[in-house]
Motif scaffolding. Structure first.
Motif, PDB file in Angstrom:
ATOM      1  N   GLU A 121       0.691  -1.216  -0.084  1.00 21.46           N
ATOM      2  CA  GLU A 121      -0.077  -0.201  -0.049  1.00 21.46           C
ATOM      3  C   GLU A 121       0.907   1.290   0.060  1.00 21.46           C
ATOM      4  N   ALA A 122       2.083   1.222   0.644  1.00 17.71           N
ATOM      5  CA  ALA A 122       2.977   2.326   0.967  1.00 17.71           C
ATOM      6  C   ALA A 122       4.247   2.152   0.844  1.00 17.71           C
ATOM      7  N   ILE A 123       5.120   2.834   0.189  1.00 17.72           N
ATOM      8  CA  ILE A 123       6.586   2.857   0.536  1.00 17.72           C
ATOM      9  C   ILE A 123       7.111   4.050   1.165  1.00 17.72           C
ATOM     10  N   TYR A 124       7.837   3.975   1.956  1.00 17.02           N
ATOM     11  CA  TYR A 124       8.746   5.077   2.856  1.00 17.02           C
ATOM     12  C   TYR A 124      10.068   5.070   2.607  1.00 17.02           C
ATOM     13  N   ILE A 125      10.639   6.334   2.138  1.00 17.05           N
ATOM     14  CA  ILE A 125      12.096   6.154   2.065  1.00 17.05           C
ATOM     15  C   ILE A 125      12.701   7.178   3.060  1.00 17.05           C
ATOM     16  N   LEU A 126      13.909   6.577   3.900  1.00 19.99           N
ATOM     17  CA  LEU A 126      14.352   7.186   4.886  1.00 19.99           C
ATOM     18  C   LEU A 126      15.946   7.148   4.770  1.00 19.99           C
ATOM     19  N   VAL A 127      16.719   8.026   4.716  1.00 24.44           N
ATOM     20  CA  VAL A 127      18.181   8.152   5.048  1.00 24.44           C
ATOM     21  C   VAL A 127      18.682   8.518   6.170  1.00 24.44           C
ATOM     22  N   GLU A 128      19.160   7.288   6.915  1.00 25.46           N
ATOM     23  CA  GLU A 128      19.596   7.277   8.441  1.00 25.46           C
ATOM     24  C   GLU A 128      20.341   8.585   8.697  1.00 25.46           C
ATOM     25  N   LYS A 129      21.423   8.951   8.040  1.00 20.85           N
ATOM     26  CA  LYS A 129      22.298   9.970   8.463  1.00 20.85           C
ATOM     27  C   LYS A 129      21.857  11.337   7.901  1.00 20.85           C
ATOM     28  N   ASN A 130      20.867  11.803   7.300  1.00 20.41           N
ATOM     29  CA  ASN A 130      20.535  12.970   6.668  1.00 20.41           C
ATOM     30  C   ASN A 130      20.055  13.538   7.889  1.00 20.41           C
ATOM     31  N   PRO A 131      20.008  15.080   7.793  1.00 18.89           N
ATOM     32  CA  PRO A 131      19.843  15.769   8.963  1.00 18.89           C
ATOM     33  C   PRO A 131      18.313  15.764   9.385  1.00 18.89           C
ATOM     34  N   THR A 132      17.410  15.398   8.359  1.00 18.27           N
ATOM     35  CA  THR A 132      16.005  14.862   8.669  1.00 18.27           C
ATOM     36  C   THR A 132      15.996  13.655   7.857  1.00 18.27           C
ATOM     37  N   PRO A 133      16.001  12.673   8.613  1.00 20.32           N
ATOM     38  CA  PRO A 133      15.911  11.304   7.681  1.00 20.32           C
ATOM     39  C   PRO A 133      14.682  10.749   6.897  1.00 20.32           C
ATOM     40  N   LEU A 134      13.713  11.328   7.059  1.00 18.07           N
ATOM     41  CA  LEU A 134      12.235  10.955   6.357  1.00 18.07           C
ATOM     42  C   LEU A 134      12.292  11.937   4.985  1.00 18.07           C
ATOM     43  N   ILE A 135      12.522  11.035   3.927  1.00 12.38           N
ATOM     44  CA  ILE A 135      12.733  11.635   2.550  1.00 12.38           C
ATOM     45  C   ILE A 135      11.288  11.807   1.900  1.00 12.38           C
ATOM     46  N   ALA A 136      10.350  10.689   1.814  1.00 15.38           N
ATOM     47  CA  ALA A 136       9.425  10.592   1.204  1.00 15.38           C
ATOM     48  C   ALA A 136       8.452   9.417   1.639  1.00 15.38           C
ATOM     49  N   HIS A 137       6.995   9.497   1.455  1.00 16.51           N
ATOM     50  CA  HIS A 137       6.124   8.494   1.746  1.00 16.51           C
ATOM     51  C   HIS A 137       5.096   8.485   0.559  1.00 16.51           C
ATOM     52  N   PHE A 138       4.981   7.225  -0.052  1.00 23.96           N
ATOM     53  CA  PHE A 138       4.265   7.153  -1.180  1.00 23.96           C
ATOM     54  C   PHE A 138       3.267   6.184  -1.028  1.00 23.96           C
ATOM     55  N   VAL A 139       1.946   6.557  -1.372  1.00 19.13           N
ATOM     56  CA  VAL A 139       0.769   5.717  -1.065  1.00 19.13           C
ATOM     57  C   VAL A 139       0.198   5.143  -2.618  1.00 19.13           C
ATOM     58  N   PHE A 140       0.025   4.006  -2.684  1.00 21.29           N
ATOM     59  CA  PHE A 140      -0.382   3.458  -3.959  1.00 21.29           C
ATOM     60  C   PHE A 140      -1.989   2.885  -4.299  1.00 21.29           C
ATOM     61  N   SER A 141      -2.372   3.266  -5.332  1.00 19.11           N
ATOM     62  CA  SER A 141      -3.933   2.501  -5.247  1.00 19.11           C
ATOM     63  C   SER A 141      -3.497   1.090  -5.850  1.00 19.11           C
ATOM     64  N   ALA A 142      -4.619   0.401  -5.758  1.00 18.06           N
ATOM     65  CA  ALA A 142      -4.755  -0.974  -6.330  1.00 18.06           C
ATOM     66  C   ALA A 142      -4.241  -1.018  -7.828  1.00 18.06           C
ATOM     67  N   ASP A 143      -4.516   0.082  -8.749  1.00 20.63           N
ATOM     68  CA  ASP A 143      -4.137   0.081 -10.015  1.00 20.63           C
ATOM     69  C   ASP A 143      -2.520   0.620 -10.350  1.00 20.63           C
ATOM     70  N   THR A 144      -1.936   0.806  -9.210  1.00 20.21           N
ATOM     71  CA  THR A 144      -0.570   1.121  -9.577  1.00 20.21           C
ATOM     72  C   THR A 144       0.553   0.252  -8.916  1.00 20.21           C
ATOM     73  N   GLU A 145       1.523   0.079  -9.920  1.00 17.74           N
ATOM     74  CA  GLU A 145       2.467  -1.065  -9.426  1.00 17.74           C
ATOM     75  C   GLU A 145       3.207  -0.200  -8.370  1.00 17.74           C
ATOM     76  N   PRO A 146       3.711  -1.296  -7.285  1.00 17.08           N
ATOM     77  CA  PRO A 146       4.222  -0.675  -6.246  1.00 17.08           C
ATOM     78  C   PRO A 146       5.651  -0.391  -6.521  1.00 17.08           C
ATOM     79  N   SER A 147       6.116   0.537  -7.454  1.00 21.69           N
ATOM     80  CA  SER A 147       7.503   0.674  -7.759  1.00 21.69           C
ATOM     81  C   SER A 147       7.845   2.239  -8.189  1.00 21.69           C
TER      82      SER A 147
END
Lengths: 105, 147
Positions: free
Chosen positions: B83-109
């Protein structure tokens, strides 16, 4: 608004591959200008994509997305002529929308 | 994320923006999770729990990045019901980069380009049904990209 985004949507092997390139500075708020003044944070926070008006992808972004954001995503069950639209909203309230028809690869 | 509110506000974005731009956005965007400087706190704020390490998540990123300002990352989930993909970079000043939410018609990529302040793991979290899965990929950064 048209200059803010470049889009392509191509049907390839049963999937529609959508590529989006947005024009945005994606300033973190931690960088200083030539005069040593902090450049205020200015970045895209919300992105939404629709297929024929129906939402297919929603994203929240932080300052860690690179300048002039690039995104590829892939849709199932879309066909040539379908309309894919992408909208972004940034932290200062600016937004842009662009749509494109799906073409055969 | 409050999916319904997100949709409603995106649809009514024009109106909302005219009325009260910053408040409208603040209501949607996961501010505390994006602003925290600690990766553990970011995942807690996103209510990510009991992460299971999984090789069904593919992360394609360079082993060494010349310039941390632009690091291309491709992510693909082979997990059913992603349903969702989160991207985090541990050593960045703010680690959370992005949060993507996919519908059933969207490839989770997806493919995107991120900033990396220094050599770090890129941590991807996938939400599939009620479960969370994770995989990391280390990227050596030769020149910092966060200024």
């Amino acid at each position: 608004m048209g200059d803010n985004m470049k889009m392509r949507a191509q049907l390839k092997g049963g999937l529609v591959e959508v590529k989006v390139l947005m024009s945005h500075p994606m300033e973190t708020g931690r960088k200083k200008d030539d005069f040593g003044q902090l450049i205020p944070a200015h970045f895209v926070q919300l992105v939404t994509a629709t297929l024929n008006g129906k939402t297919v992808l929603e994203a929240q972004w932080g300052t860690g997305i690179a300048k002039n954001p690039y995104l590829t995503f892939r849709l199932k069950g879309a066909k040539v002529g379908d309309i894919v639209a992408v909208t972004w909203l940034d932290n200062v309230g600016a937004s842009a929308t662009q749509d494109i028809a799906v073409t055969a690869a | 994320m409050q999916r319904r509110n997100f949709l409603k506000l995106i649809l009514g974005a024009t109106t909302a923006l005219l009325l009260e731009p910053l408040n409208a956005l603040a209501a949607l965007w996961s501010k505390p999770a994006f602003e925290t400087t600690k990766i553990k706190e970011a995942t807690q704020l996103l209510e990510i729990h009991d992460e299971i390490s999984s090789t069904d998540i593919q992360i394609i990123a360079p082993d060494r990045a010349e310039n941390g300002a632009v690091v291309q990352v491709e992510i693909k989930s082979n997990l059913a019901n992603t349903e969702a993909i989160y991207i985090l970079v541990e050593k960045n000043p703010t680690p959370l980069i992005a949060h993507f939410v996919f519908s059933a018609d969207t490839e989770p990529s997806l493919v995107t380009r991120i900033k990396m302040a220094e050599t770090s793991d890129i941590k991807v979290v996938v939400k599939a049904g009620t479960q969370f899965f994770t995989r990391s990929k280390n990227v050596i950064v030769l020149e910092n990209g966060c200024g």
